[in-house]
Design a protein around this motif. Sequence first.
Motif, PDB file in Angstrom:
ATOM      1  N   SER A   1      -7.513  -4.567  -7.657  1.00 18.92           N
ATOM      2  CA  SER A   1      -8.424  -4.174  -8.729  1.00 18.92           C
ATOM      3  C   SER A   1      -9.584  -3.337  -8.213  1.00 18.92           C
ATOM      4  CB  SER A   1      -8.930  -5.407  -9.468  1.00 18.92           C
ATOM      5  OG  SER A   1      -9.529  -6.277  -8.550  1.00 18.92           O
ATOM      6  N   ASN A   2      -9.870  -3.389  -6.907  1.00 18.84           N
ATOM      7  CA  ASN A   2     -10.992  -2.613  -6.388  1.00 18.84           C
ATOM      8  C   ASN A   2     -10.580  -1.268  -5.807  1.00 18.84           C
ATOM      9  OD1 ASN A   2     -13.575  -4.054  -6.675  1.00 18.84           O
ATOM     10  ND2 ASN A   2     -12.381  -5.696  -5.750  1.00 18.84           N
ATOM     11  N   CYS A   3      -9.283  -1.045  -5.706  1.00 15.43           N
ATOM     12  CA  CYS A   3      -8.822   0.172  -5.041  1.00 15.43           C
ATOM     13  C   CYS A   3      -9.168   1.409  -5.876  1.00 15.43           C
ATOM     14  CB  CYS A   3      -7.316   0.100  -4.821  1.00 15.43           C
ATOM     15  SG  CYS A   3      -6.655   1.535  -3.997  1.00 15.43           S
ATOM     16  N   PRO A   4      -9.959   2.315  -5.348  1.00 18.07           N
ATOM     17  CA  PRO A   4     -10.354   3.484  -6.150  1.00 18.07           C
ATOM     18  C   PRO A   4      -9.194   4.459  -6.349  1.00 18.07           C
ATOM     19  CG  PRO A   4     -11.241   3.669  -3.932  1.00 18.07           C
ATOM     20  CD  PRO A   4     -10.563   2.335  -4.000  1.00 18.07           C
ATOM     21  N   LYS A   5      -8.270   4.462  -5.427  1.00 19.58           N
ATOM     22  CA  LYS A   5      -7.163   5.424  -5.520  1.00 19.58           C
ATOM     23  C   LYS A   5      -5.938   4.820  -6.208  1.00 19.58           C
ATOM     24  CE  LYS A   5      -6.937   9.006  -3.729  1.00 19.58           C
ATOM     25  NZ  LYS A   5      -7.201  10.323  -4.323  1.00 19.58           N
ATOM     26  N   LYS A   6      -6.020   3.536  -6.562  1.00 20.45           N
ATOM     27  CA  LYS A   6      -4.911   2.814  -7.212  1.00 20.45           C
ATOM     28  C   LYS A   6      -3.625   2.937  -6.408  1.00 20.45           C
ATOM     29  CE  LYS A   6      -7.386   1.554 -10.721  1.00 20.45           C
ATOM     30  NZ  LYS A   6      -8.263   0.595 -10.066  1.00 20.45           N
ATOM     31  N   CYS A   7      -3.765   2.879  -5.080  1.00 16.46           N
ATOM     32  CA  CYS A   7      -2.560   2.987  -4.261  1.00 16.46           C
ATOM     33  C   CYS A   7      -2.046   1.606  -3.880  1.00 16.46           C
ATOM     34  CB  CYS A   7      -2.819   3.842  -3.025  1.00 16.46           C
ATOM     35  SG  CYS A   7      -4.090   3.145  -1.976  1.00 16.46           S
ATOM     36  N   LEU A   8      -2.814   0.561  -4.175  1.00 15.50           N
ATOM     37  CA  LEU A   8      -2.364  -0.799  -3.862  1.00 15.50           C
ATOM     38  C   LEU A   8      -1.661  -1.400  -5.074  1.00 15.50           C
ATOM     39  CD1 LEU A   8      -5.469  -2.284  -2.018  1.00 15.50           C
ATOM     40  CD2 LEU A   8      -3.329  -1.516  -1.003  1.00 15.50           C
ATOM     41  N   SER A   9      -0.686  -2.224  -4.791  1.00 18.69           N
ATOM     42  CA  SER A   9      -0.025  -2.929  -5.898  1.00 18.69           C
ATOM     43  C   SER A   9       0.384  -4.311  -5.416  1.00 18.69           C
ATOM     44  CB  SER A   9       1.194  -2.153  -6.380  1.00 18.69           C
ATOM     45  OG  SER A   9       2.104  -2.022  -5.312  1.00 18.69           O
ATOM     46  N   ILE A  10       0.560  -5.179  -6.353  1.00 15.27           N
ATOM     47  CA  ILE A  10       0.916  -6.548  -5.996  1.00 15.27           C
ATOM     48  C   ILE A  10       1.927  -7.061  -7.016  1.00 15.27           C
ATOM     49  CG2 ILE A  10      -0.944  -7.677  -7.297  1.00 15.27           C
ATOM     50  CD1 ILE A  10      -1.287  -9.487  -4.768  1.00 15.27           C
ATOM     51  N   GLY A  11       2.813  -7.903  -6.578  1.00 12.99           N
ATOM     52  CA  GLY A  11       3.754  -8.538  -7.509  1.00 12.99           C
ATOM     53  C   GLY A  11       5.010  -7.717  -7.739  1.00 12.99           C
TER      54      GLY A  11
ATOM     55  N   ASN B   1       0.832  -1.192   0.000  1.00 10.70           N
ATOM     56  CA  ASN B   1       0.000   0.000   0.000  1.00 10.70           C
ATOM     57  C   ASN B   1       0.869   1.245   0.000  1.00 10.70           C
ATOM     58  OD1 ASN B   1      -2.021   1.809   0.234  1.00 10.70           O
ATOM     59  ND2 ASN B   1      -2.827   1.066   2.181  1.00 10.70           N
ATOM     60  N   ASP B   2       0.576   2.098  -0.957  1.00  9.90           N
ATOM     61  CA  ASP B   2       1.240   3.398  -0.974  1.00  9.90           C
ATOM     62  C   ASP B   2       0.427   4.291  -0.033  1.00  9.90           C
ATOM     63  OD1 ASP B   2       2.494   5.718  -1.458  1.00  9.90           O
ATOM     64  OD2 ASP B   2       1.882   5.893  -3.570  1.00  9.90           O
ATOM     65  N   ILE B   3       0.815   4.272   1.240  1.00 15.30           N
ATOM     66  CA  ILE B   3      -0.042   4.783   2.311  1.00 15.30           C
ATOM     67  C   ILE B   3      -0.338   6.277   2.172  1.00 15.30           C
ATOM     68  CG2 ILE B   3       1.603   5.473   4.101  1.00 15.30           C
ATOM     69  CD1 ILE B   3      -1.007   2.874   4.817  1.00 15.30           C
ATOM     70  N   ASP B   4       0.523   6.991   1.463  1.00 14.66           N
ATOM     71  CA  ASP B   4       0.302   8.435   1.318  1.00 14.66           C
ATOM     72  C   ASP B   4      -0.955   8.740   0.508  1.00 14.66           C
ATOM     73  OD1 ASP B   4       2.534   8.834   2.748  1.00 14.66           O
ATOM     74  OD2 ASP B   4       3.862   9.105   1.014  1.00 14.66           O
ATOM     75  N   ASN B   5      -1.243   7.833  -0.451  1.00 12.56           N
ATOM     76  CA  ASN B   5      -2.403   8.085  -1.293  1.00 12.56           C
ATOM     77  C   ASN B   5      -3.667   7.436  -0.767  1.00 12.56           C
ATOM     78  OD1 ASN B   5      -0.987   9.595  -3.131  1.00 12.56           O
ATOM     79  ND2 ASN B   5      -0.324   7.776  -4.268  1.00 12.56           N
ATOM     80  N   CYS B   6      -3.528   6.593   0.252  1.00  6.80           N
ATOM     81  CA  CYS B   6      -4.664   5.807   0.726  1.00  6.80           C
ATOM     82  C   CYS B   6      -5.676   6.699   1.433  1.00  6.80           C
ATOM     83  CB  CYS B   6      -4.154   4.724   1.662  1.00  6.80           C
ATOM     84  SG  CYS B   6      -5.455   3.628   2.234  1.00  6.80           S
ATOM     85  N   VAL B   7      -6.939   6.437   1.116  1.00 11.28           N
ATOM     86  CA  VAL B   7      -7.993   7.214   1.780  1.00 11.28           C
ATOM     87  C   VAL B   7      -8.725   6.361   2.810  1.00 11.28           C
ATOM     88  CG1 VAL B   7      -8.316   8.830  -0.109  1.00 11.28           C
ATOM     89  CG2 VAL B   7      -9.595   6.678  -0.091  1.00 11.28           C
ATOM     90  N   PHE B   8      -8.243   5.141   3.001  1.00  8.55           N
ATOM     91  CA  PHE B   8      -8.825   4.215   3.983  1.00  8.55           C
ATOM     92  C   PHE B   8     -10.319   4.013   3.757  1.00  8.55           C
ATOM     93  CE2 PHE B   8      -5.043   6.114   5.715  1.00  8.55           C
ATOM     94  CZ  PHE B   8      -4.303   4.993   6.069  1.00  8.55           C
ATOM     95  N   CYS B   9     -10.660   3.770   2.546  1.00  8.50           N
ATOM     96  CA  CYS B   9     -12.072   3.615   2.215  1.00  8.50           C
ATOM     97  C   CYS B   9     -12.594   2.246   2.591  1.00  8.50           C
ATOM     98  CB  CYS B   9     -12.280   3.859   0.722  1.00  8.50           C
ATOM     99  SG  CYS B   9     -11.448   2.612  -0.279  1.00  8.50           S
TER     100      CYS B   9
END
Lengths: 360, 220, 303
Positions: free
Chosen positions: B210-220, B166-174
């Motif tokens: 794929s569900n992250c609205p802010k596209k702050c999550l990444s995998i791989g 998680n790119d925590i800076d962009n996360c809105v904790f939705c």
Amino acid sequence: MSKKTIIPFGPQHPVLPEPIHLDLVLEDETVVDAIPSIGFIHRGLESLVEKKDFNEMVYVAERVCGICSFMHGMGYCEAVEHLMEVEIPDRAKYLRTVWCEFSRLHSHLLWLGLLADGFGFEALFNEAWRIREKVLDMVELTTGGRLISSVNRVGGVLKDITPDMQKAMLDAVDKIEKELKPVANTFLNDYTVKSRLCGSGILSKEDAIALGACGPMMRASGIEVDMRKTGYAAYDNIDFDVITSNDCDGYARCQVRIGELFQSINIVRQAFAKMPEGEELSVKPKGNPNGEYLMRVEQPRGEAFYYVEGSGKKILDRFRVRTPTFANLAPLVHTLKGAPFADIPLLVLTIDPCISCTER
Amino acid sequence: MALLTFSKTVLKNLFSEPETLNYPATPREYPERSRGHIEIDIENCIFCGMCMRNCPPRAITVDRAKGTWTINRFDCIQCNYCSEVCPKKCLHIAPGYCEPGVEKVDSVIERPGGPLPMPKPPVKKPVPPKAPAAEDKKADEKAADSKAEDTKAETSGSTNPNVPRNDIDNCVFCTLCARNCPVDALTVNRAEKVWEVDEDTCVGCGMCVSNCPKKCLSIG
Amino acid sequence: MIRSMIIIIGFIVLAPFIGGLLEGIDRKISARMQRRVGPPITQPFMDVAKLFNKEFLSVNKQQLFLLLAHLFFVVFAGSMFFIGSDLLMVFFSLSTAAMFMVMAASSTHTPYTGVGTMRELMQMMCCEPMELLTAVGFYLASGMAKTGIEKSFLVSDLIHSNVSAIMYLPGFFIGFVFILTIKFRKSPFDLSTSHHAHQEVVKGITAEFSGGAYAITEIAEWYEEVMLLAVVGLFIVNSNPISYLVAALVVIFVYFLEILIDNTSARVKWDLMFKITWGVIIVFGGINLFLLENVSSFMKFFQ
């Protein structure tokens, strides 16, 4: 008699394995002009690259055509691997070589069968396809698909050839070589067959270069060109000569392809002898493809190239295939002019047309 | 002049067994690796939808709410990519092709015992009233917290590429990621700005990404 | 008279069955030569039955009449042969039948049948001379044999000869068997139409026949096949009843030979077909005719 008749040849015609349309202008039984038109099975597979991620695209790329399937998949994978600077395991390279040569075997046998059918030699046609079935059985045994292998992935291959399978493949290759001899003898020495092939569809060396022919068509005009010599997969470690002929006619093309059949058998044996042991079949590529790369592969029908372009995303920007049949269409039209009508199926077949590939 | 060159082979063939089969009356035996059709161990399926999202012809539909896994066998191209990407390895390909039919039909496979229990609805903690003073007070703590989370997430990502980062800076904790996680491996607390992943439970399916609205999550 | 009627009715009823069965056997043997299981022997009958159920579609309704005329003349030729009539007439009505076929095909004016028809005419040019030569040969041979009968074109006289005609006509026999490849539409001479549509002219001369019309051509082909094989038998048959058995064996052998040739050769181009068939006719038929003429004049001289 100078009355001209126009015969619409194709897209649906029994001698054509795939839809291509030719408007043949005949004077008596001589073709004075041929106007080809393509575009009957365009499926827009190249633009799918904008929707599928680069791993998923492998499965689309290999479905460009059923006959050239393995090499399409491999060409795409090699291009993306170069783009991402992935060095695939040695064993995977040799496995790809083996499967490549098996696809060449089945493709050339298919062609021989179609050619025999084109000049009305049904027994020879069935014999060629019967032998081809042995090749397909081996491909199915090792990959799970008769034609579409689905064993390539970006970074290597998915399935291994076990020692048992290797033995089965080598046995099959021995048997194929034995059964191929009378077939090759008939193609090259039978009186009726030679009466059809010799002197039909002359494509001189100069014309072949000027019109940009490729593959066996080029080699039958005496030009030594073979993309396998560029050393993709494990071909840089395989010892083989480029087979050429100087006759420039249909017979020469038949000769070159029959020569390549026996050559493929040798390459399979060499590849198995040189194949390193190892568990590792693929490496996982890191990151996303960025940049562009152009990969050239020797398909059974000639040189195919794959262009890929990525911009650091999971989805590639551009994927372009240029297939050997497309390159050979111009030489085909050239050879058709002045040919007797009876030779049309033969001439269309001598370029080994793969229209699905051409139109993607 | 070689006439009737092929007669030897032809006559030999005449007195040999035919190679063709009277198919389908005589069934064909497929080798073990033959890619015929996709089978699923529905008990192990976590309905993450990886197969659905990676299927080249989009032949698979996964319905988490109904607990069904649907495949259109006429669309399936037997490429085996779904079983490659399946995080639980509950998909595999088996010999035997789909029977031909006059229309394309879906085959629906239902999970025995109904759908998987839905993930807990997000804990709707009352949003703390805007209290600038309180926030100021906690500001330092929070900053420290989020930094700790950030580093934690980074390290987890580097050690295990199959776990989301998680790119925590962009996360809105939705909490969308947590709600969509098929195995409930994510804990998100909006109030405390905490985003945690349980590495042992995570199957790396990528649903959260794929569900992250802010596209702050990444995998791989 | 009544005997002739029975023979004619017998021919009309039985010949298609024998012809169809022969074709079924041909397909089975061809399949086995190609290591295939092959269709059941009754497949040709099922094919024809199916064709009759299909719609007759033609740009020119005249086609059906011309095809019926074709069938009629083939049946006529066959009946004439079996009631022991004039061999020359038999071959002439066979040529007439072929002409009706050509007319039926060209009545549609399509490019593929156009090319097919041209080729059919070319094929006729190759095989008609040999057919006529065969009739002449039988005539001359009948005079050679010491039967007490005059030289005759009548089949009924020819079968009562005390020596098999092949003794005098070996070259004619080879020539006739050779043109049978053209008549049966088999490789290497299946130019105008072939039993397989995998040809540049698709089905050539028969390309425009649909449904029942095509079934008529198939049936006519069966009649023709039976009749031509009977001519092969005529080379062997003499007054001795055992010769009929030998003739049947020779016919079976010739038919097998045709299948073998079909399966071991490519389709040649028309100019080569022309050269080969005329070469064979001139070499085998010509030399045989020359010897026959000279020998008979020698004999006359000594008498």
